[in-house]
Write a protein that holds these residues in place. Structure first.
Motif, PDB file in Angstrom:
ATOM      1  N   ARG A  15     -19.843  52.129 128.804  1.00 58.14           N
ATOM      2  CA  ARG A  15     -18.673  52.165 129.685  1.00 58.14           C
ATOM      3  C   ARG A  15     -18.473  53.598 130.164  1.00 58.14           C
ATOM      4  O   ARG A  15     -18.461  54.540 129.364  1.00 58.14           O
ATOM      5  CB  ARG A  15     -17.412  51.685 128.957  1.00 58.14           C
ATOM      6  CG  ARG A  15     -17.464  50.266 128.433  1.00 58.14           C
ATOM      7  CD  ARG A  15     -16.105  49.844 127.870  1.00 58.14           C
ATOM      8  NE  ARG A  15     -15.596  50.805 126.915  1.00 58.14           N
ATOM      9  CZ  ARG A  15     -15.880  50.809 125.622  1.00 58.14           C
ATOM     10  NH1 ARG A  15     -16.696  49.888 125.123  1.00 58.14           N
ATOM     11  NH2 ARG A  15     -15.360  51.702 124.809  1.00 58.14           N
ATOM     12  N   SER A  16     -18.288  53.752 131.450  1.00 62.19           N
ATOM     13  CA  SER A  16     -18.014  55.076 132.016  1.00 62.19           C
ATOM     14  C   SER A  16     -16.509  55.311 132.076  1.00 62.19           C
ATOM     15  O   SER A  16     -15.700  54.375 131.987  1.00 62.19           O
ATOM     16  CB  SER A  16     -18.629  55.195 133.414  1.00 62.19           C
ATOM     17  OG  SER A  16     -18.077  54.191 134.262  1.00 62.19           O
ATOM     18  N   LEU A  17     -16.159  56.565 132.222  1.00 64.57           N
ATOM     19  CA  LEU A  17     -14.741  56.948 132.297  1.00 64.57           C
ATOM     20  C   LEU A  17     -14.147  56.525 133.639  1.00 64.57           C
ATOM     21  O   LEU A  17     -14.769  56.687 134.682  1.00 64.57           O
ATOM     22  CB  LEU A  17     -14.614  58.472 132.132  1.00 64.57           C
ATOM     23  CG  LEU A  17     -13.210  59.065 132.353  1.00 64.57           C
ATOM     24  CD1 LEU A  17     -12.268  58.656 131.227  1.00 64.57           C
ATOM     25  CD2 LEU A  17     -13.293  60.586 132.471  1.00 64.57           C
ATOM     26  N   GLN A  18     -12.944  55.994 133.584  1.00 63.54           N
ATOM     27  CA  GLN A  18     -12.183  55.709 134.787  1.00 63.54           C
ATOM     28  C   GLN A  18     -10.800  56.346 134.647  1.00 63.54           C
ATOM     29  O   GLN A  18     -10.161  56.235 133.590  1.00 63.54           O
ATOM     30  CB  GLN A  18     -12.039  54.205 135.009  1.00 63.54           C
ATOM     31  CG  GLN A  18     -13.323  53.528 135.472  1.00 63.54           C
ATOM     32  CD  GLN A  18     -13.112  52.079 135.834  1.00 63.54           C
ATOM     33  OE1 GLN A  18     -12.000  51.538 135.700  1.00 63.54           O
ATOM     34  NE2 GLN A  18     -14.164  51.417 136.304  1.00 63.54           N
ATOM     35  N   THR A  19     -10.376  57.036 135.718  1.00 58.56           N
ATOM     36  CA  THR A  19      -9.098  57.747 135.683  1.00 58.56           C
ATOM     37  C   THR A  19      -8.326  57.528 136.977  1.00 58.56           C
ATOM     38  O   THR A  19      -8.892  57.111 138.000  1.00 58.56           O
ATOM     39  CB  THR A  19      -9.317  59.259 135.486  1.00 58.56           C
ATOM     40  OG1 THR A  19     -10.116  59.765 136.570  1.00 58.56           O
ATOM     41  CG2 THR A  19     -10.020  59.543 134.162  1.00 58.56           C
ATOM     42  N   SER A  20      -7.077  57.844 136.914  1.00 55.95           N
ATOM     43  CA  SER A  20      -6.215  57.911 138.092  1.00 55.95           C
ATOM     44  C   SER A  20      -5.548  59.283 138.060  1.00 55.95           C
ATOM     45  O   SER A  20      -4.710  59.552 137.183  1.00 55.95           O
ATOM     46  CB  SER A  20      -5.164  56.793 138.054  1.00 55.95           C
ATOM     47  OG  SER A  20      -4.310  56.869 139.176  1.00 55.95           O
ATOM     48  N   CYS A  21      -5.966  60.169 138.982  1.00 55.53           N
ATOM     49  CA  CYS A  21      -5.579  61.587 138.897  1.00 55.53           C
ATOM     50  C   CYS A  21      -4.565  61.964 140.002  1.00 55.53           C
ATOM     51  O   CYS A  21      -4.566  61.369 141.097  1.00 55.53           O
ATOM     52  CB  CYS A  21      -6.807  62.483 139.012  1.00 55.53           C
ATOM     53  SG  CYS A  21      -8.024  62.230 137.687  1.00 55.53           S
ATOM     54  N   VAL A  22      -3.762  62.963 139.687  1.00 55.05           N
ATOM     55  CA  VAL A  22      -2.789  63.485 140.640  1.00 55.05           C
ATOM     56  C   VAL A  22      -2.801  65.005 140.559  1.00 55.05           C
ATOM     57  O   VAL A  22      -2.902  65.586 139.469  1.00 55.05           O
ATOM     58  CB  VAL A  22      -1.367  62.950 140.349  1.00 55.05           C
ATOM     59  CG1 VAL A  22      -0.905  63.302 138.942  1.00 55.05           C
ATOM     60  CG2 VAL A  22      -0.370  63.440 141.391  1.00 55.05           C
ATOM     61  N   LYS A  23      -2.711  65.658 141.729  1.00 55.24           N
ATOM     62  CA  LYS A  23      -2.655  67.117 141.752  1.00 55.24           C
ATOM     63  C   LYS A  23      -1.229  67.547 141.417  1.00 55.24           C
ATOM     64  O   LYS A  23      -0.260  67.143 142.074  1.00 55.24           O
ATOM     65  CB  LYS A  23      -3.058  67.648 143.125  1.00 55.24           C
ATOM     66  CG  LYS A  23      -3.092  69.156 143.215  1.00 55.24           C
ATOM     67  CD  LYS A  23      -3.318  69.616 144.649  1.00 55.24           C
ATOM     68  CE  LYS A  23      -2.068  69.328 145.485  1.00 55.24           C
ATOM     69  NZ  LYS A  23      -2.150  69.891 146.857  1.00 55.24           N
ATOM     70  N   ALA A  24      -1.100  68.398 140.390  1.00 52.91           N
ATOM     71  CA  ALA A  24       0.225  68.864 139.968  1.00 52.91           C
ATOM     72  C   ALA A  24       0.635  70.140 140.693  1.00 52.91           C
ATOM     73  O   ALA A  24       1.834  70.377 140.922  1.00 52.91           O
ATOM     74  CB  ALA A  24       0.245  69.096 138.457  1.00 52.91           C
ATOM     75  N   SER A  25      -0.364  70.993 141.038  1.00 55.29           N
ATOM     76  CA  SER A  25      -0.067  72.237 141.765  1.00 55.29           C
ATOM     77  C   SER A  25      -1.341  72.765 142.404  1.00 55.29           C
ATOM     78  O   SER A  25      -2.448  72.387 142.008  1.00 55.29           O
ATOM     79  CB  SER A  25       0.525  73.298 140.831  1.00 55.29           C
ATOM     80  OG  SER A  25      -0.443  73.669 139.853  1.00 55.29           O
ATOM     81  N   GLY A  26      -1.150  73.670 143.425  1.00 52.18           N
ATOM     82  CA  GLY A  26      -2.289  74.289 144.070  1.00 52.18           C
ATOM     83  C   GLY A  26      -2.671  73.615 145.370  1.00 52.18           C
ATOM     84  O   GLY A  26      -2.006  72.695 145.865  1.00 52.18           O
ATOM     85  N   SER A  27      -3.788  74.067 145.919  1.00 49.40           N
ATOM     86  CA  SER A  27      -4.297  73.564 147.195  1.00 49.40           C
ATOM     87  C   SER A  27      -4.986  72.216 146.996  1.00 49.40           C
ATOM     88  O   SER A  27      -5.273  71.791 145.871  1.00 49.40           O
ATOM     89  CB  SER A  27      -5.273  74.573 147.814  1.00 49.40           C
ATOM     90  OG  SER A  27      -4.667  75.852 147.972  1.00 49.40           O
TER      91      SER A  27
END
Length: 241
Positions: free
Chosen positions: A100-112
């Protein structure tokens, strides 16, 4: 001896005596001599009959015994012995756990914002430590403006590991960047990436629900900043069970 054979022997003896008397009258037998001749013939008949019987049962004469005529009881068959030293059965084959490969749901918290890089883009390969390194994304970071990405884990990988990789090109305006990694809000480690370096870090996420990383440029306030790059991470093969 059977009665029929006895009578035949006796008759032959009497006839023999009568014929002898008729041929040689001068030499006629007395009663005692006649009885002796009959007796001798009878005894010889008994001996011949006994010898004939012995030859019959011992295989003599014209008659032979058939094999097994004395014992018709079937002989027990030999049962082959079982080999108790048989080869052991092979061990059961080991099964592999599906990878099984990694699955994520990501969000940028700060920066460009992060920018993706295609294979045909001019900056798809950068020089890092005088080596050509392929890259697939980049992000601009500045003093007092770090880049932070937080990811929720939607599916854990088989090995419960996450690997991140960052590179600072040889011609970058960035001199040093601090990389910090958190798992469920707890800092796990913090390292410095310098110009001309690639930093690869693998960490454990077993039982965790999220992880985050922060890229913070190090320098004075007059420093403008530059891009940091993301090399591709080779896919790890599942370990054999």
């Amino acid at each position: 001896m059977e009665m029929k054979q006895f009578r035949s022997i006796l008759a032959v003896a009497v006839v023999a005596a009568s014929v002898t008397a008729s041929i040689s009258p001068a030499q006629a037998f007395t009663w005692d001599e006649l009885w002796g001749a009959v007796k001798t013939g009878v005894q010889k008949g008994f001996q011949d009959a006994a010898q004939s019987s012995a030859e019959k049962y011992n295989g003599g004469g014209n008659e032979t015994l058939q094999s097994g005529s004395f014992n018709d009881t079937p002989q027990p068959q030999r049962i082959p012995q079982q080999n108790n030293n048989s080869a052991p059965s092979p061990p059961p084959q080991q099964t592999r756990t599906p990878f099984r490969s990694l699955q994520t749901s990501c969000v940028k918290a700060s920066g460009s914002d992060m920018t993706g890089i295609g294979r045909d883009d001019s900056d798809s390969i950068v020089s890092v430590g005088q080596r050509a390194v392929p890259v697939h994304a980049k992000v601009g970071i500045y003093v007092n403006h770090p880049f932070q990405m937080t990811c929720a884990i939607t599916r854990h990988p088989t090995d419960e590991k996450v690997t991140l990789a960052f590179a600072i090109p040889d011609n970058s305006k960035l001199e040093n960047v601090r990389m910090s990694i958190y798992v469920d809000g707890q800092e796990k480690f913090s390292k410095i990436i310098s110009r001309g370096q690639v930093r690869v870090k693998t960490f454990d996420i077993a039982g965790a629900s999220s992880f985050a990383y922060i890229l913070q440029p190090l320098g004075d306030s007059s420093f403008f900043g530059d891009d940091i790059y993301f090399p591709p991470i080779p896919r790890r093969r599942p370990a054999a069970n």
